[in-house]
Design a protein around this motif. Structure first.
Motif, PDB file in Angstrom:
ATOM      1  N   LEU A  81      11.307 101.393 -49.444  1.00 52.45           N
ATOM      2  CA  LEU A  81      10.770 101.316 -48.087  1.00 52.45           C
ATOM      3  C   LEU A  81      11.413 100.111 -47.431  1.00 52.45           C
ATOM      4  CD1 LEU A  81       8.881 102.185 -45.821  1.00 52.45           C
ATOM      5  CD2 LEU A  81       7.059 100.880 -46.920  1.00 52.45           C
ATOM      6  N   LEU A 109      13.643 104.822 -47.025  1.00 53.16           N
ATOM      7  CA  LEU A 109      12.887 105.187 -45.829  1.00 53.16           C
ATOM      8  C   LEU A 109      12.737 103.964 -44.954  1.00 53.16           C
ATOM      9  CD1 LEU A 109       9.944 107.322 -47.277  1.00 53.16           C
ATOM     10  CD2 LEU A 109      11.940 108.139 -46.039  1.00 53.16           C
ATOM     11  N   ASP A 110      12.887 104.135 -43.661  1.00 52.44           N
ATOM     12  CA  ASP A 110      12.739 102.988 -42.768  1.00 52.44           C
ATOM     13  C   ASP A 110      11.348 102.911 -42.153  1.00 52.44           C
ATOM     14  OD1 ASP A 110      12.921 105.071 -40.971  1.00 52.44           O
ATOM     15  OD2 ASP A 110      14.180 103.976 -39.564  1.00 52.44           O
ATOM     16  N   CYS A 111      10.482 103.859 -42.491  1.00 52.01           N
ATOM     17  CA  CYS A 111       9.119 103.846 -41.974  1.00 52.01           C
ATOM     18  C   CYS A 111       8.232 104.645 -42.925  1.00 52.01           C
ATOM     19  CB  CYS A 111       9.065 104.437 -40.571  1.00 52.01           C
ATOM     20  SG  CYS A 111       9.576 106.159 -40.508  1.00 52.01           S
ATOM     21  N   VAL A 112       6.961 104.671 -42.639  1.00 48.16           N
ATOM     22  CA  VAL A 112       6.033 105.455 -43.448  1.00 48.16           C
ATOM     23  C   VAL A 112       6.228 106.916 -43.059  1.00 48.16           C
ATOM     24  CG1 VAL A 112       3.624 105.903 -43.986  1.00 48.16           C
ATOM     25  CG2 VAL A 112       4.405 103.559 -43.647  1.00 48.16           C
ATOM     26  N   ASP A 113       7.019 107.599 -43.854  1.00 45.88           N
ATOM     27  CA  ASP A 113       7.377 108.987 -43.591  1.00 45.88           C
ATOM     28  C   ASP A 113       7.065 109.807 -44.845  1.00 45.88           C
ATOM     29  OD1 ASP A 113       8.507 111.408 -42.971  1.00 45.88           O
ATOM     30  OD2 ASP A 113      10.420 110.574 -42.287  1.00 45.88           O
ATOM     31  N   VAL A 114       5.800 110.141 -44.998  1.00 47.12           N
ATOM     32  CA  VAL A 114       5.342 110.863 -46.180  1.00 47.12           C
ATOM     33  C   VAL A 114       6.041 112.212 -46.296  1.00 47.12           C
ATOM     34  CG1 VAL A 114       3.336 111.886 -47.334  1.00 47.12           C
ATOM     35  CG2 VAL A 114       3.133 109.651 -46.240  1.00 47.12           C
ATOM     36  N   ASP A 115       6.247 112.897 -45.170  1.00 48.32           N
ATOM     37  CA  ASP A 115       6.865 114.226 -45.218  1.00 48.32           C
ATOM     38  C   ASP A 115       8.277 114.176 -45.783  1.00 48.32           C
ATOM     39  OD1 ASP A 115       4.562 115.360 -44.177  1.00 48.32           O
ATOM     40  OD2 ASP A 115       5.309 115.391 -42.118  1.00 48.32           O
ATOM     41  N   THR A 116       9.075 113.212 -45.365  1.00 51.07           N
ATOM     42  CA  THR A 116      10.437 113.081 -45.885  1.00 51.07           C
ATOM     43  C   THR A 116      10.409 112.720 -47.359  1.00 51.07           C
ATOM     44  OG1 THR A 116      11.345 112.482 -43.731  1.00 51.07           O
ATOM     45  CG2 THR A 116      12.612 111.799 -45.664  1.00 51.07           C
ATOM     46  N   ALA A 117       9.509 111.820 -47.743  1.00 52.92           N
ATOM     47  CA  ALA A 117       9.392 111.432 -49.156  1.00 52.92           C
ATOM     48  C   ALA A 117       8.988 112.626 -50.010  1.00 52.92           C
ATOM     49  CB  ALA A 117       8.385 110.294 -49.311  1.00 52.92           C
ATOM     50  N   LEU A 150       2.142 104.647 -47.446  1.00 51.29           N
ATOM     51  CA  LEU A 150       3.154 105.608 -47.870  1.00 51.29           C
ATOM     52  C   LEU A 150       2.855 106.153 -49.268  1.00 51.29           C
ATOM     53  CD1 LEU A 150       5.914 107.049 -47.503  1.00 51.29           C
ATOM     54  CD2 LEU A 150       6.953 105.021 -48.543  1.00 51.29           C
TER      55      LEU A 150
END
Length: 161
Positions: A81, A109-117, A150
């Motif tokens: 992150l 990841l550059d932000c809290v992006d649960v979907d991409t993770a 995240l």
């Protein structure tokens, strides 16, 4: 069967701690290597971070790079992150470079992006030892809370509640 078997981290302030706390809050096992004496930014004296995280094991030296290398080496994949507004740190760059060198999956990841993770995790095997890395709290105040959000989101997707 769970995607994630254990959350691994070196327990430095910031992303590492947010991840460990999210895992603990959802009763997901944690592990990781920490520098000798449990060295961390806010725990300069032994037993250091092993006091709140006795699951961690000390490396032979107080070298942060050794801790990072061993956590990348012993994991199945590494999730970093790292907010884009930050200048890339030597430690984060080392983590990503080492993961590539060891041919371990790595996502930044550059932000809290649960979907991409989650989409990335779905491409990997099951029962993962997932290493979590990113900046220290002193370099990005509040990053521990973002990491908690995240990792908790990922673990809830994985059926942990």
């Amino acid at each position: 069967m769970s995607k994630i078997r254990v959350i691994r981290s070196g327990a430095q302030t910031g992303v590492d701690r947010g991840a460990l706390e999210a895992a603990k809050s959802l009763r997901v096992p944690i592990c990781g290597w920490c520098p000798k004496g449990g060295l961390a930014e806010d725990f300069p004296v032994a037993p250091g971070v092993r006091l709140p995280y006795p699951e961690l094991v000390e490396t032979p030296t107080r070298d942060y790079y050794e801790r990072t290398a061993w956590n990348v080496r012993d994991s199945d994949a590494t999730l970093v992150l790292f907010p884009r507004e930050l200048e890339v740190s030597v430690g984060t760059e080392y983590t990503v470079d080492l993961a590539h060198e060891l041919q371990k999956p790595c996502l930044v990841l550059d932000c809290v992006d649960v979907d991409t993770a989650v989409a990335w995790l779905e491409t990997l095997g099951d029962e993962l030892d997932l290493n979590i890395a990113g900046p220290r709290l002193s370099n990005y105040p509040g990053i521990d809370e973002l990491a908690f959000e995240l990792i908790a989101g990922i673990l809830k997707w994985d059926g942990r509640e």
